[in-house]
Design a protein around this motif. Structure first.
Motif, mmCIF file in Angstrom:
data_model
loop_
_atom_site.group_PDB
_atom_site.id
_atom_site.type_symbol
_atom_site.label_atom_id
_atom_site.label_comp_id
_atom_site.label_asym_id
_atom_site.label_seq_id
_atom_site.Cartn_x
_atom_site.Cartn_y
_atom_site.Cartn_z
ATOM 1 N N THR A 16 4.468 3.560 -21.416
ATOM 2 C CA THR A 16 3.637 3.063 -20.315
ATOM 3 C C THR A 16 2.789 1.884 -20.804
ATOM 4 O O THR A 16 1.557 1.980 -20.895
ATOM 5 N N GLU A 18 1.854 -0.781 -19.455
ATOM 6 C CA GLU A 18 0.966 -1.414 -18.478
ATOM 7 C C GLU A 18 -0.396 -0.716 -18.373
ATOM 8 O O GLU A 18 -1.309 -1.210 -17.726
ATOM 9 N N ARG A 19 -0.557 0.429 -19.043
ATOM 10 C CA ARG A 19 -1.798 1.196 -18.953
ATOM 11 C C ARG A 19 -2.431 1.347 -20.329
ATOM 12 O O ARG A 19 -1.752 1.612 -21.311
ATOM 13 N N THR A 53 2.843 -2.519 -27.321
ATOM 14 C CA THR A 53 4.218 -2.304 -26.865
ATOM 15 C C THR A 53 4.924 -1.184 -27.621
ATOM 16 O O THR A 53 5.999 -0.757 -27.204
#
Length: 132
Positions: A16, A18-19, A53
């Motif tokens: 995840t 993006e969080r 990442t």
């Protein structure tokens, strides 16, 4: 035993990215050697990070921490080395490493290091209403 200590930190893709979320490891069985006496030093390490990442794989982290067992290291040096190696391996948005070393000569030592990715800013904390 086929498992051996290793300085290789394996990673896997952040599921995840993006969080912002925090991963915490508590490693209560860390050992290294006193560089002056050669006697064992014992510590609990706390590793908190916000992944970028990639994330660090647990077995490789365990083998990495084990790799210090027969190495002489000052508390400050080993804590900073762990921080540097993790930053290189996983490039986190944020990383905090705390080594809480057992007593040596009547003195407990805690060493805390931090890393923040350039330009990264944490989200403002959410203020929840008090519990009624």
């Amino acid at each position: 035993m086929t498992t051996q200590p290793s300085r290789d930190l394996e990673t896997f893709p952040n599921p995840t990215p993006e969080r912002d979320y925090t991963v915490r490891f508590v490693i209560p069985e860390f050992t290294c050697l006193c560089p002056k006496t050669g006697q064992p030093d014992f510590a609990t390490f706390y590793i908190d990070y916000i992944p970028g990442t990639t994330c660090v794989e647990l077995k490789s982290l365990k083998l990495y921490m084990w790799s210090f067992r027969d190495e002489g290291a000052f508390h400050e040096a080993v804590t900073n080395r762990i921080t540097d190696d993790l930053v290189t391996a996983i490039v986190p948005r944020f990383l905090r490493v705390t080594g809480r070393f057992n007593v040596r000569g009547g003195i407990y030592t805690d060493v805390t290091t931090e890393h923040r990715a350039e330009g990264w800013q944490p989200a403002a904390p959410v203020q929840l209403p008090p519990r009624e």
